[in-house]
Write an enzyme that holds these catalytic residues in place. Structure first.
Site, PDB file in Angstrom:
ATOM      1  N   THR A  16      35.627  -3.352  44.905  1.00  0.00           N
ATOM      2  CA  THR A  16      34.166  -3.363  44.811  1.00  0.00           C
ATOM      3  C   THR A  16      33.636  -3.698  43.425  1.00  0.00           C
ATOM      4  OG1 THR A  16      34.094  -1.000  44.300  1.00  0.00           O
ATOM      5  CG2 THR A  16      33.997  -1.629  46.629  1.00  0.00           C
ATOM      6  N   LYS A  17      34.514  -3.750  42.420  1.00  0.00           N
ATOM      7  CA  LYS A  17      34.063  -3.977  41.052  1.00  0.00           C
ATOM      8  C   LYS A  17      33.609  -5.419  40.847  1.00  0.00           C
ATOM      9  CE  LYS A  17      34.873   0.157  39.408  1.00  0.00           C
ATOM     10  NZ  LYS A  17      35.150   0.909  40.635  1.00  0.00           N
ATOM     11  N   ASN A  18      32.889  -5.659  39.751  1.00  0.00           N
ATOM     12  CA  ASN A  18      32.381  -7.008  39.474  1.00  0.00           C
ATOM     13  C   ASN A  18      33.500  -8.032  39.409  1.00  0.00           C
ATOM     14  OD1 ASN A  18      30.118  -5.379  39.109  1.00  0.00           O
ATOM     15  ND2 ASN A  18      29.311  -6.633  37.432  1.00  0.00           N
TER      16      ASN A  18
END
Length: 371
Positions: free
Chosen positions: A185-187
Site C-alpha cells: 500500500t505504500k507510495n
C-alpha cells in the site's frame, strides 16, 4: 458508486509487461537472494535519499529494529518517539531491548513536536525516532539541533514518506539513518513485504548489512546476534520497475489532495479540517487525512454509501495494552489522543478519478446536511 481506499489494479495493468519481464529475469537467473536487483534498488534509493548506503531488509519494521541495533541502542536505553503512529515504531524499540518514551505531537502536521522532545530527555535517552506521518516530514531541522545538543541518534521512520522533503533536505539527510517500508500500500510498494535502511554513516551501514544476515561476517562466523531479514530479489525486481514512476505518482497524489481540499473547503468547511502542508515542506500524501468530531458516524455513513475509509490510528501507542507496563494513562498526550479520535483517511492513490473524489465529498456533505 464504489470508491476503494486503494486500487492497485490500474497501476499493475500499466506496468504488467515490465513487471513480468523483470520477474522472469529473476527466475531465469536463479539468483534469488541479495542479487543484482537488490543491489540496484539499494543504490538508487540511497542516491534518491542523498545518502551513501541503502540496506534492503525484510520489511519496514525490521528496518527500524536493524537501524537501532546498528546504532548501538539496546538494554537500558530510552528512545523518544511519537505515540501517534503504527505499532511497528514502538515495537521495534522494545525488540531492540530499549524503552519507548513518548512525546506529544504537533496537531497541524500530526508529527512529533520538537518542542515536546526535550521535556522527556533523561540520562538514559540515546535516540529519537520521528515518524513522517501520512507523507509529510517532521521538523527534522529542529530535531537534528536537539539531537546534536544532547548527543542523540536520530532514526527517521519514513515508511509513509519516501520522497518527502523539508526545504532542500530529503528523508535520510538529517537523520543518522532513515527507514522505508515497501508494503504494497505504500507510495513505492512491492508485491509483498520489504524494507530498507538508508544512511550516510559507513559504520551504521556495515553493521546493518551484517545484522540482516544473522550477524554473519564472514559467512558462518557470527560476531553479533543478528537475524534473517533480507529484501527479496523478486520484490526488488518489482521495485526497480516501479521506482522510475515514483515522483510522477507523488505529484498525482498531490493533485488529488489539492482537489479534495478545494472541494471540502467549498462544501463542508465548517465541519471538516483538511490537511495542512507546512510551509517549506513537500508532502507526498501517502494518506489524505481529515479531522472531524463525528468521525465514527461519518465513517459508517460513507461505508453504507460505497466509500472506503481508514482510521490511522484509533489508539495511540501509549494506551496500547502491550505497553501498559510503561505506566502511561489517558490524558498524558492530549493532542495525539484527540487526533486518534478525529482522524479519518479518505481514498488516495495515483489513479483516483475526479468523479470519485466528487462523490466522496458529496457524501460527506450529505452526512453533515442530515446532521
Amino acid at each position: 458508486m464504489k470508491v476503494p481506499m486503494l486500487d492497485l489494479s490500474e497501476q499493475y495493468a500499466s506496468l504488467k509487461s515490465e513487471v513480468l519481464e523483470a520477474l522472469d529475469g529473476v527466475m531465469s537467473s536463479s539468483q534469488f537472494i541479495l542479487g543484482d536487483n537488490v543491489k540496484k534498488i539499494e543504490a538508487d534509493l540511497a542516491k534518491y535519499s542523498h545518502v551513501a548506503h541503502g540496506i534492503g531488509c525484510g520489511n519496514g519494521s525490521d528496518a527500524i529494529h536493524i537501524a537501532l541495533q546498528a546504532a548501538g541502542i539496546g538494554a537500558g536505553d530510552e528512545v523518544i518517539t511519537t505515540p501517534f503512529t503504527f505499532f511497528a515504531t514502538g515495537g521495534a524499540i522494545v525488540r531492540a531491548g530499549a524503552k519507548p518514551v513518548y512525546a506529544d505531537i504537533d496537531p497541524i502536521s500530526f508529527n512529533l513536536d520538537p518542542e515536546e522532545i526535550e521535556k522527556h530527555i533523561t540520562e538514559r535517552t540515546k535516540a529519537i525516532i520521528p515518524v513522517h506521518l501520512y507523507g509529510q516530514m517532521a521538523d527534522m531541522v529542529r530535531i537534528r539541533e536537539i539531537a546534536d545538543k544532547h548527543n542523540l541518534v536520530v532514526i527517521e521512520d519514513a515508511a509513509q514518506a519516501i520522497g518527502a522533503k523539508q526545504g532542500e533536505y530529503t528523508v535520510g539527510e538529517l537523520g543518522d539513518a532513515a527507514t522505508y517500508s515497501f508494503f504494497p500500500t505504500k507510495n513505492l510498494g512491492a508485491y509483498g513485504d520489504g524494507g530498507m535502511v538508508v544512511t550516510n554513516n559507513d559504520d551504521l551501514a556495515e553493521k546493518s548489512r551484517v545484522i540482516r544476515v544473522h550477524g554473519s561476517k564472514p559467512k558462518y562466523y557470527h560476531s553479533v546476534l543478528g537475524y534473517n531479514s533480507r529484501l527479496d530479489e523478486l520484490q526488488a525486481a518489482v521495485l526497480n520497475v516501479k521506482f522510475p514512476h515514483l515522483d510522477t505518482w507523488s505529484e498525482q497524489r498531490k493533485t488529488h489532495a489539492d482537489y479534495y481540499t478545494a472541494l471540502l473547503n467549498e462544501k463542508v468547511a465548517d465541519h471538516v479540517k483538511t490537511p495542512v502542508v507546512v510551509e517549506g515542506f513537500h508532502h507526498v500524501f501517502h494518506q489524505y487525512t481529515i479531522l472531524i468530531e463525528r468521525r465514527d458516524e461519518l465513517q459508517a455513513f460513507l461505508k453504507e454509501n460505497g466509500v472506503s475509509t481508514m482510521i490511522y490510528y484509533p489508539l495511540p501507542l501509549h494506551l496500547q495494552p502491550v505497553f501498559e507496563s510503561l505506566g502511561y494513562k489517558e490524558g498524558d498526550f492530549p493532542k495525539a489522543e484527540k487526533a486518534a479520535k478525529q482522524a479519518l483517511s479518505l481514498p488516495m492513490f495515483p489513479e483516483l478519478k475526479e468523479e470519485q473524489q466528487q462523490y466522496v465529498v458529496e457524501k460527506i456533505a450529505e452526512f453533515f446536511a442530515g446532521k
